[in-house]
Write an enzyme that holds these catalytic residues in place. Structure first.
Site, PDB file in Angstrom:
ATOM      1  N   GLN A  99      18.986  -6.847 -24.963  1.00 30.20           N
ATOM      2  CA  GLN A  99      18.682  -6.773 -23.230  1.00 30.20           C
ATOM      3  C   GLN A  99      17.424  -5.579 -23.267  1.00 30.20           C
ATOM      4  OE1 GLN A  99      22.984  -5.866 -21.942  1.00 30.20           O
ATOM      5  NE2 GLN A  99      21.997  -7.449 -19.995  1.00 30.20           N
ATOM      6  N   VAL A 101      13.741  -3.804 -23.917  1.00 29.13           N
ATOM      7  CA  VAL A 101      12.414  -3.945 -24.050  1.00 29.13           C
ATOM      8  C   VAL A 101      11.623  -3.133 -25.015  1.00 29.13           C
ATOM      9  CG1 VAL A 101      12.454  -5.536 -21.987  1.00 29.13           C
ATOM     10  CG2 VAL A 101      11.654  -3.035 -22.086  1.00 29.13           C
ATOM     11  N   ASP A 102      12.239  -2.461 -25.700  1.00 30.52           N
ATOM     12  CA  ASP A 102      11.630  -1.382 -26.315  1.00 30.52           C
ATOM     13  C   ASP A 102      11.208  -1.615 -27.890  1.00 30.52           C
ATOM     14  OD1 ASP A 102      14.120  -0.877 -27.749  1.00 30.52           O
ATOM     15  OD2 ASP A 102      14.972   0.307 -26.109  1.00 30.52           O
ATOM     16  N   HIS A 117      14.943  -9.925 -22.781  1.00 32.59           N
ATOM     17  CA  HIS A 117      13.967  -9.575 -21.529  1.00 32.59           C
ATOM     18  C   HIS A 117      12.676  -9.439 -21.905  1.00 32.59           C
ATOM     19  CE1 HIS A 117      18.232  -8.368 -19.318  1.00 32.59           C
ATOM     20  NE2 HIS A 117      17.922  -9.677 -19.327  1.00 32.59           N
ATOM     21  N   CYS A 125      -1.326 -12.727 -19.607  1.00 34.60           N
ATOM     22  CA  CYS A 125      -2.191 -12.930 -18.293  1.00 34.60           C
ATOM     23  C   CYS A 125      -1.546 -14.163 -17.740  1.00 34.60           C
ATOM     24  CB  CYS A 125      -3.483 -13.462 -18.875  1.00 34.60           C
ATOM     25  SG  CYS A 125      -4.538 -14.227 -17.479  1.00 34.60           S
ATOM     26  N   CYS A 179      -9.678 -14.108 -19.858  1.00 33.79           N
ATOM     27  CA  CYS A 179     -10.472 -15.220 -18.966  1.00 33.79           C
ATOM     28  C   CYS A 179     -11.298 -14.432 -17.798  1.00 33.79           C
ATOM     29  CB  CYS A 179      -9.352 -15.875 -18.200  1.00 33.79           C
ATOM     30  SG  CYS A 179      -8.159 -15.126 -17.242  1.00 33.79           S
ATOM     31  N   SER A 219      26.795  -2.126 -20.038  1.00 35.52           N
ATOM     32  CA  SER A 219      27.830  -2.073 -19.104  1.00 35.52           C
ATOM     33  C   SER A 219      28.080  -3.606 -18.735  1.00 35.52           C
ATOM     34  CB  SER A 219      27.350  -1.244 -17.783  1.00 35.52           C
ATOM     35  OG  SER A 219      26.219  -1.320 -17.305  1.00 35.52           O
ATOM     36  N   LEU A 261      27.411   5.941 -29.369  1.00 38.23           N
ATOM     37  CA  LEU A 261      27.039   4.960 -30.267  1.00 38.23           C
ATOM     38  C   LEU A 261      26.315   5.555 -31.622  1.00 38.23           C
ATOM     39  CD1 LEU A 261      26.729   3.554 -27.328  1.00 38.23           C
ATOM     40  CD2 LEU A 261      25.782   1.626 -28.783  1.00 38.23           C
TER      41      LEU A 261
HETATM   42 ZN   LIG Z   1      -6.424 -14.535 -18.708  1.00 43.26          ZN
END
Ligand SMILES: [Zn+2]
Length: 287
Positions: A99, A101-102, A117, A125, A179, A219, A261
């Site tokens: 979960q 995002v690192d 995630h 973009c 773009c 959790s 942990l």
């Molecule tokens: Zn773009």
């Protein structure tokens, strides 16, 4: 038999699927806002709707995130991430779902990690779909906001920091460099946004094939992760939970270990005899 004996028995038998959360990365200096020490986060998380619909909210997000990114970018895997990589290299892990995002599982030497995630080090973009690195955007943001410096008082796991509104007003956000006009968003799943269905299906498939599900540092507050525990329990697949503090999956757990942990996981890998993974970030230098 201690809880560690039970854990070692489950993991040592192989075909384990790992489900990790913020608690695995706290020892890398990324705070866990839902854990025992984090309590409630300091401000409401950005929703997808606010980010895309409100230019001021978006400016506030990027200004805070621009500062918080330094901390995330500097973070290195800890003993817990390295122990998971050891277990995977020893052939005991059938899949890793995170979960977080690192990107720290991969940095620790794990492969095939399903990042439920998304990843904070990638930027998408919303118009043309182009993906760029956060490092590249960070360079552009620094050029567009010379001298923008504020005290980083508190950083959330999504790289968000506390920053007075006054400091935010002058921050310049940027559009897509490809773009030219597209809105840029970190390639992570915001609150109010759903995880892509194919990614969820991949995770269910992993869990259904597993001999055991090992929950690390979550959790299980949000259904996004808890649904995999519920599925495993329904199929009679044992669930082991290593987390500091209670979780919302405890009722389904075969074994619960409520200890740090970074202490439990290396001891577990040692006990099972998983060799160290060399040459990865955060690995202590050989002497
Ligand atoms: Zn773009």
């Amino acid at each position: 038999m201690t809880e560690i004996d039970v854990l070692a028995g489950l993991v040592g038998a192989g075909d384990v699927v790992v489900l990790s959360g913020a608690g695995l990365s706290t020892e890398s200096g990324i705070p866990d806002y839902r854990g025992p020490s984090g309590a409630a986060r300091r401000h409401t998380p950005m929703t997808y709707q606010a980010f895309t619909g409100d230019p001021d909210a978006r400016r506030r997000y990027w200004a805070r995130s621009h500062l918080g990114w330094r901390l995330i970018a500097r973070a290195v895997p800890n003993a817990g991430h390295r122990a998971v990589a050891r277990l995977q290299h020893a052939g005991l892990v059938g899949g890793i779902i995170t979960q977080n995002v690192d990107g720290l599982h991969t940095a620790a030497g794990s492969s095939g990690v399903v990042e439920l995630h998304g990843r904070l080090d990638e930027v998408i973009c919303l118009d043309c779909g182009n993906l760029t690195s956060r490092e590249e955007l960070d360079r552009r943001l620094r050029e567009a906001n010379p001298g923008f410096a504020a005290q980083v008082a508190h950083v959330n796991p999504d790289g968000d920091v506390d920053l007075p509104d006054g400091a935010v007003a002058g921050f310049r956000t940027l559009d897509c460099g490809v773009c030219g006009t597209g809105m840029l968003k970190p390639d992570v799943v915001f609150f109010g946004e759903t995880v892509p269905a194919s990614r969820v299906a991949d995770c269910f498939a992993l869990v259904e094939r597993a001999r055991a599900l090992l929950v690390l540092g979550s959790s299980l507050t949000v259904m996004s992760g808890r649904r995999f525990v519920i599925r495993a329990a329904k199929l009679g697949i044992p669930v082991a939970i290593v987390n500091q503090g209670p979780t919302r999956g405890d009722g389904h757990a075969t074994v619960r270990v409520d200890r740090p942990l970074g202490e439990v996981l290396p001891a577990l890998a040692d006990r099972i005899g998983a060799p160290a993974v060399s040459g990865v970030a955060g690995e202590p230098a050989a002497v």
